[in-house]
Structure formats: C-alpha cells, structure tokens
Design an enzyme around this catalytic site. Sequence first.
Site, PDB file in Angstrom:
ATOM      1  N   ASP A   1     -18.264  29.213  84.294  1.00 31.97           N
ATOM      2  CA  ASP A   1     -17.274  29.853  83.432  1.00 31.97           C
ATOM      3  C   ASP A   1     -17.923  30.391  82.167  1.00 31.97           C
ATOM      4  O   ASP A   1     -17.586  31.470  81.689  1.00 31.97           O
ATOM      5  CB  ASP A   1     -16.165  28.866  83.075  1.00 31.97           C
ATOM      6  CG  ASP A   1     -16.691  27.634  82.332  1.00 31.97           C
ATOM      7  OD1 ASP A   1     -17.828  27.210  82.613  1.00 31.97           O
ATOM      8  OD2 ASP A   1     -15.962  27.092  81.484  1.00 31.97           O
TER       9      ASP A   1
ATOM     10  N   HIS B   1     -17.682  35.097  79.144  1.00 35.54           N
ATOM     11  CA  HIS B   1     -16.797  34.619  80.206  1.00 35.54           C
ATOM     12  C   HIS B   1     -16.473  35.829  81.075  1.00 35.54           C
ATOM     13  O   HIS B   1     -15.776  36.727  80.630  1.00 35.54           O
ATOM     14  CB  HIS B   1     -15.505  34.089  79.575  1.00 35.54           C
ATOM     15  CG  HIS B   1     -15.179  32.673  79.884  1.00 35.54           C
ATOM     16  ND1 HIS B   1     -15.780  31.617  79.233  1.00 35.54           N
ATOM     17  CD2 HIS B   1     -14.299  32.123  80.745  1.00 35.54           C
ATOM     18  CE1 HIS B   1     -15.265  30.478  79.686  1.00 35.54           C
ATOM     19  NE2 HIS B   1     -14.371  30.761  80.611  1.00 35.54           N
TER      20      HIS B   1
ATOM     21  N   TRP C   1      -7.149  29.082  91.543  1.00 38.58           N
ATOM     22  CA  TRP C   1      -8.392  28.316  91.449  1.00 38.58           C
ATOM     23  C   TRP C   1      -8.812  27.839  92.847  1.00 38.58           C
ATOM     24  O   TRP C   1      -9.919  28.129  93.299  1.00 38.58           O
ATOM     25  CB  TRP C   1      -8.212  27.145  90.480  1.00 38.58           C
ATOM     26  CG  TRP C   1      -8.484  27.528  89.060  1.00 38.58           C
ATOM     27  CD1 TRP C   1      -9.580  27.194  88.317  1.00 38.58           C
ATOM     28  CD2 TRP C   1      -7.666  28.350  88.204  1.00 38.58           C
ATOM     29  NE1 TRP C   1      -9.492  27.755  87.056  1.00 38.58           N
ATOM     30  CE2 TRP C   1      -8.335  28.469  86.962  1.00 38.58           C
ATOM     31  CE3 TRP C   1      -6.446  28.998  88.368  1.00 38.58           C
ATOM     32  CZ2 TRP C   1      -7.812  29.209  85.894  1.00 38.58           C
ATOM     33  CZ3 TRP C   1      -5.925  29.736  87.304  1.00 38.58           C
ATOM     34  CH2 TRP C   1      -6.606  29.835  86.092  1.00 38.58           C
TER      35      TRP C   1
ATOM     36  N   ARG D   1     -21.268  26.285  75.749  1.00 42.22           N
ATOM     37  CA  ARG D   1     -20.661  25.087  75.177  1.00 42.22           C
ATOM     38  C   ARG D   1     -20.848  23.883  76.102  1.00 42.22           C
ATOM     39  O   ARG D   1     -21.559  23.954  77.110  1.00 42.22           O
ATOM     40  CB  ARG D   1     -19.180  25.335  74.883  1.00 42.22           C
ATOM     41  CG  ARG D   1     -18.301  25.536  76.107  1.00 42.22           C
ATOM     42  CD  ARG D   1     -16.881  25.884  75.680  1.00 42.22           C
ATOM     43  NE  ARG D   1     -15.995  26.096  76.817  1.00 42.22           N
ATOM     44  CZ  ARG D   1     -15.065  27.031  76.873  1.00 42.22           C
ATOM     45  NH1 ARG D   1     -14.912  27.877  75.861  1.00 42.22           N
ATOM     46  NH2 ARG D   1     -14.280  27.151  77.934  1.00 42.22           N
ATOM     47  N   ASP D   2     -20.192  22.794  75.779  1.00 39.99           N
ATOM     48  CA  ASP D   2     -20.319  21.564  76.563  1.00 39.99           C
ATOM     49  C   ASP D   2     -19.428  21.632  77.805  1.00 39.99           C
ATOM     50  O   ASP D   2     -18.543  20.811  78.004  1.00 39.99           O
ATOM     51  CB  ASP D   2     -19.969  20.345  75.705  1.00 39.99           C
ATOM     52  CG  ASP D   2     -18.597  20.455  75.055  1.00 39.99           C
ATOM     53  OD1 ASP D   2     -17.922  21.499  75.237  1.00 39.99           O
ATOM     54  OD2 ASP D   2     -18.194  19.505  74.360  1.00 39.99           O
ATOM     55  N   GLU D   3     -19.698  22.627  78.648  1.00 44.43           N
ATOM     56  CA  GLU D   3     -18.898  22.843  79.857  1.00 44.43           C
ATOM     57  C   GLU D   3     -19.806  23.438  80.927  1.00 44.43           C
ATOM     58  O   GLU D   3     -20.349  22.724  81.741  1.00 44.43           O
ATOM     59  CB  GLU D   3     -17.709  23.756  79.533  1.00 44.43           C
ATOM     60  CG  GLU D   3     -16.644  23.778  80.605  1.00 44.43           C
ATOM     61  CD  GLU D   3     -15.347  24.378  80.094  1.00 44.43           C
ATOM     62  OE1 GLU D   3     -14.491  24.694  80.923  1.00 44.43           O
ATOM     63  OE2 GLU D   3     -15.189  24.535  78.864  1.00 44.43           O
TER      64      GLU D   3
ATOM     65  N   GLU E   1     -13.884  35.147  76.603  1.00 46.90           N
ATOM     66  CA  GLU E   1     -12.919  34.302  77.308  1.00 46.90           C
ATOM     67  C   GLU E   1     -11.489  34.672  76.933  1.00 46.90           C
ATOM     68  O   GLU E   1     -10.601  34.723  77.783  1.00 46.90           O
ATOM     69  CB  GLU E   1     -13.176  32.836  76.968  1.00 46.90           C
ATOM     70  CG  GLU E   1     -12.227  31.865  77.634  1.00 46.90           C
ATOM     71  CD  GLU E   1     -12.578  30.418  77.344  1.00 46.90           C
ATOM     72  OE1 GLU E   1     -12.176  29.543  78.131  1.00 46.90           O
ATOM     73  OE2 GLU E   1     -13.266  30.160  76.335  1.00 46.90           O
TER      74      GLU E   1
END
Length: 757
Positions: A346, A655, A421, A350-352, A634
């Site tokens: 995605d 994104h 999704w 960041r922390d993803e 995003e």
Amino acid sequence: MTPTWHAAMISPQQDFDGAPRLRKEFRLEEGHGAVVKATLRATAFGVYEAFINGAPVGVDVLSPGWSSYEWRLRYRTYDVTALVAPSTVIGVELGNGWYRGRLAWHGESNLYGSELGFYGQLDIEYADGHVQSVASDGTWQAGPSATTFNEIYDGQAIDARRTQPGWTKPGFGGGGWTGVREVEFDAGRLAEPVGPPVVRAGVVKPVRVFTSPAGKTLVDFGQNLVGWLRFTVQGGPGEVITLRHAEVLEDGELGVRPLRSAKATDTFILSGGQDFFEPTKTFHGFRYAEVTGWPGTLTEDSLEAVVVHSELERTGTFECSNELVNQLHRNIVWGLRGNFLDLPTDCPQRDERLGWTGDIAVFAPTAAFLYDVKDFLQDWLLDLAAEQEAADGLVPITVPDILKYCPQPPEFPKPESSALWSEASVWVPWALWEAYGDVGVLENQYASMASHTRRVEGLLSPTGLWDQGFQFGDWLDPDAAPDEPWAAKADTGVVATACLYRTACITAQTARLLGKTDDAAYFEQLAGRVRASFAEHYVAADGTIRSDCTTVYALAIAFDVLHTEGLREFAGNRLAELVRDNNYRVSTGFAGTPFITHALTDTGHADEAYRLLLEESCPSWLYPVTMGATTVWERWDSMLPDGTINPGEMTSFNHYALGAVADWMHKAVGGIRPLAPGYGKVRIAPLPGVGIDWARTSLKTPHGTVSVEWRLDGGALHVEATVPDGVEADVDLPGREPFTVQGGTHRFTADAGLLAT
C-alpha cells in the site's frame, strides 16, 4: 528441475547485533578436470547478501524477499561459474528483514521466528560429470559485521570501525568469529520464486542542498522514491553521520508525522579513512533527507539516492498535450515502482508497507499495462492462495497476512471476507489473463477464485445481498472526516453486492474457459440471483440507486449490474449530473475512483470524464500535481492547500490505488484496449475531449507493440496506429462506421466536430 538439497538451516551461535556474517572456506576437488558450471542456491530466515571470493553472487538485494513464510520460503539461484577458484570462500551477511523485524503499526517483532538463519548450497560440476556440493552445515563460521542495527521501518546503523576487510576471501583470520548451529527447518517449504528479484533499479542525484528554517541541512532529490542513500566520505574516527528521511516538508522541515512510529533513520560511524556506506538491509520512502554530522561541506555531488524495487520491464507509455496530465501519469508510474518491492504494498514509508489486497485489486489492469507484472503478481497470488486455504477460504486483507499474529482491540471486527479487498483473489488473475493471455494463470488460481466466491455466497443475507458484517466500502471518500476513512456516502451493501456480481461473473467465465461447465453454470446462476437482488432492493422504480452518489452509479455501470438498458441510461445520466453538480471535483473513494471515468464514457458522457480528469481544485487527480506531487497520494488532500499535512493519522504520499485512472487514460484517451486476451485482437478507439489536443500511447504486447497517436488539427482528428503482424484491430472513430485492419501502420482521419465538447 527440483534440486537435490544437502543443506541445513544454520544460525550463528551469537546474534551479532542482528546482522551476522557467515563464511565457509574450501578447496575445489582435484582430478575431475575443469569446472564446467557452478550454481549457488540460497535463502534465509531474514534477508541475505551472498559473496564468493569477494564478489556479489547476483544483483539482487533484500533477498529472499517477503512471502508467506509459513508455507513458502523462496530461494534464489545464481550462476557463479566465473567466481569459483581453487581456494574458494562463500560469504553471507544476514539481516532481520521481514522475517524477524517489526511489522505493522502494532510494533510486533519476531512474527515468523526469533532466529536468523541461512540455507544454501553451491553445486560445482566438473568436466568428467562429477559434482562437488558445498552446503550450509555445522562446519561454517559466524562473526560480526559492521552493521549494529537494522530494521525495515527504522533504518540501519553501520560502524565502519568494525569493518573486517577480506572476510569473503581465502585466508581470512579476523577475530571475534565463532561457530554456527543447525536449526530445525522443514525443507518442504522451499519454493523456487516465480517473480523477479528486488534490485537497484536506478540512481537519482540531488537537485538541491539547503538549510531549513531550524538550521538543518536538507537534501531534495526532486522525486519521491523508494530505496536508500549511498556515499563515500572521509572524516575523523568515531564521527557520526545521521540521515533522516521523509516524503514532504512541512513548515520547511522534514514532515515525519505520516511515518507514525517508523524512524526511517540511518546512522553511519566513520573509521577515519575513506568509507563507503550503503544501507542495504532497510529501505525508505522519501524525497527529502536531513543530514547531520557531515564532515566538511555537503553538496549535490556528495551522495546519491538508489531506487530499489522488483526487476520489471516497462511495457506501456502514455503522453499527451497537457503537461499536468503527463505529470500525473509519471506520478502513477513512480507510485508503482515504489510499491512493487517484492510484493504490491500500500505504501513504502510508514510502519505498514503491507500487501493490502484492495489496492492491487483495482490497480492490476493499470500495472499490467505499464510493466510486465505477470510473474510478479503470480508469485504474490501463490501466497494469497496459501493464506486463503489456511483460513478456510477467507482471503485476508493483507498478503502475506501478518495481521493474524498481531493483537487487535476488542472492538475490531472478526476477520471475514471484505468486498473489493478479498476480490483480489478473482480480479487480479483476470487482469493478468486479459493482459497476457496465459490461461495458466487462471488454471493456477481457479481453486482460489472459486473458494472466495463460494465463501461470500455463504455470507449473503436472506435478501440475497452482501449487506452484513464489516466492510471497508468506498474507503477514503473525500467527504469523510480525516479520522473516519470508512464513513463514505456509498452504502456498503451496494458496493459489496456490486463487487460480488462482478466476481461471480468472472469466476463463471473462468470456469467456462477451463472447461468446468458445472461450475460455470453454478456461478452464472449465482450472478443472476445477485443481480436480481440488487435490482429488487437497491434500485428504485425511477432508477435511483440507494445512497444516490457517484460511486454506486459508477460501479453499477462498470460492472453491468443493471439489468435493462433504460436503467443503465438513467444511471449514466445521473452519474454525469452528480459530477457536474460537484463542479467536476472527485467525490469517490477507493471503490468508485477506478471505475468512474469508464462509467462516464461507456454511457456517452466523455465530456464529464475529461473535465473530471482535468479538474485542478481539491479533491481531484491534478490537485496533488499542482502541489508539487511526484507520486500518487493516499488521500486526495494528503497535503492541504496551505502546505500543511492532512491531520488524519493515516496519510501517505505514495499510494498507487487512486492512480488506477490510468487504465482509462490508456484505453479511452490513448485508444488501446484488448478485444482478446493478451491483445491477440485489439480495439483502436481514441476518444479525444476538450483540454487535450494530442496523445500518444504504446504497449508491448505478447504479439508485438501496439501504438496509437492522435492529434486535433482544425476540424479534423488525425490518427496513426501501428498493429503487430498477425493481429487484427477493430477501429472505431467518431463519425465513422467501425472497420477492421490487419498488422502494419495505418493512418486515419475523422471529423473532429463530432467529438464531445
């Protein structure tokens, strides 16, 4: 051919700060003649870099990448014939990577295991047919590296004073080395990768070095990218250089709030001599870097950014007369590059950085035009199928699914199939089939496609609608509050049921293609029931669809859910009216955005589609471009007009999902679309509109390159199209009856006065 393995998974007796080195020195066996071929196969718990006699064995980085390690641990194969010598050393350096490093916003580490490990085997074939195998086992040595810290999210620390020159060459005798131990490992998890490796894909030089209002030294690379910085420097022993990374500036300083807990910081301690630094055990999403501790004067020539992503071949191009649209298209390309790093993520900063399924479900057609992503996405789909099978048919929202290991708050919904999704299990294979014409993709994924469709059938309410349970819906509707991204205008049941209808239709078509006639009939009947329920419960007598917003009409048209031409015509007119009433600003989120321009042009509203694309006020596709964006954001307003960052907790500046509009740009503006899988037959139908005077588009297909170039000149539309030999093209131009041409270069003219205005 499946290799015969003699290796063991080995782990150092000491952790060595999470970046141990392993080595094995040996001699070639004599009496068998010359070495004909030498092949190294390698994988790891963590990430590895491998060397033979001081030279890297390949161009890949961050190998073996991130897969669903519970079922698939991929290994890489290298031809190292030119590297072996009578006395040879295999050297390996490990890092935490995704296997042991922290993942997601929960701060969890060791989700797959707590020990780093290496598994490898060098097979040396001699002239007489003899094969010498040197495999990882308990005889290897382990020692420290110069890396003292490494995390994907947080960065890497390197202490050049700890460098041990020659550790990958014969005769090394450095101190601090110990032994290894063999650890438990199921070799049945080993898998040869389908997808390409991650590589250094390019270099970007700084465009500016400047001082911030707070006195910080900042470097602007002019492009939001993914990778790391590298440089050669000399300073005093023990001096420290620190690099912090961010995608944007806020008030003239690094805008780090969107990173959340990710530190995105690299630290380098100098040896006193000339040092080369390249932090290859992490990666960052950034345009700007803050540099502290640099010895002497930092200039644009002092360092460079290395662009890192999976090795992909560029296949599709687009360019037009509107430079803002060209920049939007470049932003979409760079967004793909930054997020196609071993799997479709995605975001990269960041922390993803997770493989969210919804993003690629809608972006796959765009990706398959811009790059050859067949093997890349097929590899990821194998993980999706493995995760799905282990979860009784449930397609998770991220693949690999590490969220199943992370603690969730009590109010968080129980995992279940989620519209759009979970549709990635069906829509992505279908996009690959349409783009490349390889039925093997559908054969490999059919069980996954059917399993998902049947599972969702079991979730339907008594009305036959998918209107129960949590849904992301039209995620990030621009009218939703910053901290309520789920609060869309579109009814979640309408979105979910429309998605299921499309999924059931595709699954039925796939079954028929594969000769599964009973399954095809079953899924066709399911699609018919869903369509009827949609009409009964969501479509009013006057044609209005529940929630009466752009997304519901866009999906109903694009997915062909409406069962009469009259309803379809009403939906198109109502959609165009809503677009006009909103002054051509975007009003859709993740679900509606990829399909709204298609829905407009498919119902005769090309003018509204063009004006929607060309709108510059927020929210719009071009608003970020006017704000200096070099990737897709995003949120439509990730940066507000006053230059401040959106206050929402979730804000990324890289994104790709909203860049799915490029699919319409390629097909409608550019005029190239497949009429047969793999572009075995094509449609040439550029649809010019006000605001763009010319466009040129090209695509490398499995049959050769298709290209279309058009321009408006006075009252005429001039088109030049090239079609590969052996491919037939249907040509559809304004004011002319459709006609067919064969391979070759053709020129056509149409009446520009008949175009949408």
